[in-house]
Design an enzyme around this catalytic site. Sequence first.
Site, short mmCIF file in Angstrom:
data_model
loop_
_atom_site.label_atom_id
_atom_site.label_comp_id
_atom_site.label_asym_id
_atom_site.label_seq_id
_atom_site.Cartn_x
_atom_site.Cartn_y
_atom_site.Cartn_z
N TYR A 44 34.95 32.67 44.16
CA TYR A 44 35.94 32.93 43.10
C TYR A 44 35.25 33.22 41.76
O TYR A 44 35.76 32.87 40.70
CB TYR A 44 36.94 31.78 42.94
CG TYR A 44 37.41 31.15 44.22
CD1 TYR A 44 37.68 31.89 45.35
CD2 TYR A 44 37.58 29.76 44.30
CE1 TYR A 44 38.11 31.30 46.53
CE2 TYR A 44 38.02 29.16 45.47
CZ TYR A 44 38.28 29.93 46.59
OH TYR A 44 38.71 29.33 47.75
N HIS A 45 34.10 33.90 41.80
CA HIS A 45 33.32 34.18 40.59
C HIS A 45 33.10 35.68 40.40
O HIS A 45 31.95 36.12 40.21
CB HIS A 45 31.96 33.47 40.65
CG HIS A 45 32.04 31.99 40.77
ND1 HIS A 45 31.00 31.22 41.26
CD2 HIS A 45 33.03 31.11 40.46
CE1 HIS A 45 31.36 29.94 41.25
NE2 HIS A 45 32.59 29.85 40.77
N PRO A 46 34.12 36.52 40.41
CA PRO A 46 33.89 37.96 40.27
C PRO A 46 33.44 38.32 38.86
O PRO A 46 33.96 37.80 37.87
CB PRO A 46 35.26 38.57 40.58
CG PRO A 46 36.24 37.51 40.18
CD PRO A 46 35.57 36.21 40.54
#
Length: 525
Positions: free
Chosen positions: A455-457
């Site tokens: 969840y780190h775009p």
Amino acid sequence: MYDYVIVGAGSAGCVLAARLSEDPDVRVCLVEAGPADSSPNIHVPAAGSRLFRTQLDWDYDSHLEPFCRDRRVYLPRGRVLGGTSSLNGMIYIRGNARDYDSWGQPGWSFDELLPYFRRSEDNERGASEFHGAGGPLAVSENRSRNPMSDAFLKAAGQGGFPANDDFNGAAQDGFGYYQVTQRDGMRCSSATAFLHPALERPNLTVETNVHVHRVTVAGNRATGVTGRRLDEDVEFRAEREVILAAGAYNSPQLLMLSGIGPADQLAPLGIPVLVDQPFVGQDLQDHPQCWLVHGHSEPVSLLVAGEERHQREFRDRRTGPLTSNGPEAGGFVRSRDGLPAPDLQYVCLPVMFTDGGLGFPTGHGFSFASYVLQPRSRGSVRLASDDPTAKPRITHNYYADEADLRTAVEGVRIGLEISRQKALKPYTERAVSVPASDSDADLRDFVLRNTQSSYHPTGSCAMGRVTDAELRVLGVDGLRVVDASVLPTIVSGNTNAPTIAIAEKAADLIRGVAPLPPATAAAGG
């Protein structure tokens, strides 16, 4: 008419709205697609995953991942005041100093950004060379500290890894408890920290439930945004600047819908090309993660959090399992000798974690994952349609570069070694999701079948390619991007704290004030 129109009330947008509206002569409008952050599940830390796939989640999935068995990967993003900081794991991590120094962007070295980390921070440990106190963002110790988290840290020590009580201090290597963005046992999102205290200002307008469709451009200058609230078309005009803070998926989507992007992609969709910008939506990065999951008979997992005694403890004292951020503990590891910095991060959850957080635990269990911190693979965000309500086509291309897969395999191998240590024996009774063996073939197969997003775009509107070093979009006046999409390369850790610090610095750039003096501490080495 406003001076500034900010699109997206997430980690960056809330900071910008609060800082820019400190000037009473400036009119600021913050536009958010989702509703107010009134759901109790936002503020009770252990309830964050209950927001997945709800109206508060953009509920994205990747397209078929071509190097990951053509699987689709779930990509949650907050669609609410606070954005993803209203549903994330609350880990406060800055990354490694080398991450920022490697960008080569003027004004963005680690020493130049550290003062902005400290300005935002209210660390319960107090102010120091590395930390700030008195800022809006509460940073605290985790109040849950599940016995499985303790056991995981003991097992890491038994496996030969050092302890580390501050991953944001002088060194990043080692294992310990994460500090979290909580205040008095409650989630401290960017909305809670920055936006709520500013809401009474008469020069700040917050518009919720507005899905922005496009940036309006007159000549060569951004003039505002258009969108829709339910069945009503709306427009917000900006005299000075439009600032996109919609995140690494939605900011490039908005640019492309506005005619700013790769001409060869926009023209076939019938979108008039205002600026042929081939790098918009490119260079998408994320930390691929892979989970090891075990079941056991000890009644200590987060499944007990809903019991009356724990609800009462949380209500009366703001302690206990309901204060758990999920990934309570973890660490940073170098997968091989000779690396200048850790290339793997570990997080452990005192519960079964399956299907990217969408699976429901079938019993008491324990999970931990490794992230590839500096992936070489690059993905993209593309338009699927000229309809602004259509979800973008997201492809992360996990493991397009074979080096990332090798690092991920080593991450699982090290994780298996930790899981076999004596301290974790009570919590690894039954394998739920582990490789068939330690062979390279089985480890590779396990990684490709089980990789999820962390969840780190980041990176899809990168500085030096889509924006300049002051985050101004190249080729258009009066338009900036301020969110995780501007990172030229992903940082070695969770991305919420860096996004907030970037927004803190961006607020000064926008206001035209002198930057904070650089720090001299070589933190995160």
